[in-house]
Design a protein around this motif. Sequence first.
Motif, short mmCIF file in Angstrom:
data_model
loop_
_atom_site.label_atom_id
_atom_site.label_comp_id
_atom_site.label_asym_id
_atom_site.label_seq_id
_atom_site.Cartn_x
_atom_site.Cartn_y
_atom_site.Cartn_z
N VAL A 34 -13.69 -1.86 -6.86
CA VAL A 34 -14.01 -0.49 -6.42
C VAL A 34 -15.41 -0.44 -5.85
CG1 VAL A 34 -14.37 1.89 -7.19
CG2 VAL A 34 -12.40 0.60 -8.03
N ASP A 35 -16.35 -1.11 -6.50
CA ASP A 35 -17.73 -1.13 -6.02
C ASP A 35 -17.82 -1.71 -4.62
OD1 ASP A 35 -20.79 -1.01 -6.93
OD2 ASP A 35 -20.49 -2.95 -5.96
N ALA A 36 -17.10 -2.81 -4.37
CA ALA A 36 -17.10 -3.42 -3.04
C ALA A 36 -16.54 -2.45 -2.00
CB ALA A 36 -16.29 -4.71 -3.05
N ILE A 46 -10.08 -3.99 -2.90
CA ILE A 46 -8.71 -4.00 -3.38
C ILE A 46 -7.79 -4.84 -2.51
CG2 ILE A 46 -7.94 -1.95 -2.11
CD1 ILE A 46 -6.50 -1.09 -4.73
N GLN A 47 -8.18 -5.12 -1.28
CA GLN A 47 -7.33 -5.96 -0.42
C GLN A 47 -7.21 -7.38 -0.98
OE1 GLN A 47 -7.53 -8.45 2.27
NE2 GLN A 47 -9.54 -9.19 1.68
N ARG A 48 -8.09 -7.76 -1.92
CA ARG A 48 -8.03 -9.06 -2.57
C ARG A 48 -6.96 -9.11 -3.67
NH1 ARG A 48 -11.19 -13.75 -1.07
NH2 ARG A 48 -12.81 -12.97 0.32
N LEU A 49 -6.45 -7.96 -4.08
CA LEU A 49 -5.61 -7.90 -5.27
C LEU A 49 -4.38 -8.79 -5.18
CD1 LEU A 49 -5.16 -6.62 -8.03
CD2 LEU A 49 -3.96 -4.74 -6.90
N ASP A 338 -6.56 -0.30 4.75
CA ASP A 338 -5.68 -0.61 5.88
C ASP A 338 -4.22 -0.52 5.44
OD1 ASP A 338 -4.55 -3.57 5.42
OD2 ASP A 338 -6.61 -3.49 4.70
N GLU A 339 -3.32 -0.38 6.40
CA GLU A 339 -1.90 -0.15 6.11
C GLU A 339 -1.26 -1.32 5.38
OE1 GLU A 339 0.29 1.06 9.51
OE2 GLU A 339 -0.92 2.86 9.88
N LYS A 340 -1.62 -2.54 5.74
CA LYS A 340 -1.00 -3.70 5.09
C LYS A 340 -1.41 -3.79 3.62
CE LYS A 340 0.17 -8.53 5.75
NZ LYS A 340 0.12 -9.71 6.65
N SER A 341 -2.70 -3.52 3.33
CA SER A 341 -3.14 -3.53 1.94
C SER A 341 -2.46 -2.42 1.16
CB SER A 341 -4.66 -3.39 1.87
OG SER A 341 -5.30 -4.53 2.41
N ALA A 342 -2.27 -1.26 1.80
CA ALA A 342 -1.57 -0.15 1.15
C ALA A 342 -0.14 -0.54 0.81
CB ALA A 342 -1.59 1.08 2.05
#
Length: 360
Positions: A34-36, A46-49, A338-342
């Motif tokens: 969240v900080d990043a 969160i895209q790293r999740l 971004d849409e892909k991460s979503a």
Amino acid sequence: MRISSAEEREFLEGVFTAYSFSNEDSALLADTLVDADLRGIASHGIQRLAWYIRMIKEGTIQPQNKVKVLKETPTSLLVDANKNMGQIASAFAMKNLIKKTKQVGLSMAVIRNSNHFGTAGYYSRMAVAEGLIGIATTNTRPLVAPTNATQAFLGSNAFAFTFPASPHPFVFDGATSVVSGGKIQVLAKNNKPLPGDWAIDGERNVIHDAQAAEDILAKVAFTEHQTGGGVLTLGGNSEKNSNYKGFGNSLIIELLTGILAQGSISADTNTGEHDFSQFFLTLDPAVFGDLETFATNATAMFTRIRGLEHTPGTQIMIPGDREYKNYHENLQQGVLLDEKSAAEIKEIAQELEITVPKFK
């Protein structure tokens, strides 16, 4: 689209808890991502999740393992991350260094058997929040081609440094390559080109196709197959632009991390152990004089730099300015996603049978 930081945090804590991390560790891991995102560093948010989850399922990350202290002196720590997330061992090390440095003025830690630790600045900011100078570094998977080489060997090898100042601390946090692999990953996800001379193919030709660059990095970073291409060192593709200086900076990080930890250098983290290493240092500026004076003098220097004449339509920003500005704006407006991460988030939520966060 956007997601509120509160929604993001709650979702992430639920995901990490579902994968057997303790409540305390889940809260820490969520906070680092969240900080990043709040600071506009989407490459480490969160895209790293989805990537983290793949490594958990593969056994590269082992959530139940506990951090071990292998050796300790009044000014040092040698820590075994025990194949758990790098954030857990790193926060543990930095908390202990802060205590030591407040007593003796200087302390250092080395971590072995670790994984990706998020943003380096997260840990150096822990130190500066206590009035200390903080340094945080890590090696990574092989992503970066040394000067004149056509193959990746070095990691992107992040380096962060913090110093007390106002209205916020000085925070330099960046890779020792021209860009982190995560930024290329984000652009590839969104079908956007690389905006600068960031990556090369196997003949050391600069490429701007983000997906082609991501394909190259995936081969060199996650398989034992040695293939050509990679990310460029600071200074770009030519010795004429002093790219050997970026090469040298990256080697320093390799020495402080993989070599000092007696672990893998970046070139070998895609075989066998898959272990990263980290190095941290905290220094109390008060051993040299008055902390308030140091902070005041640093602030005055930054103010003068921001006020220099500059080209029309631009702004002079000190490292940290943009991230703190982003933090306050995104806290109010929500984090960009971004849409892909979503889509990945929705898939993860469905798999774990937890609530999908609300998107704006």
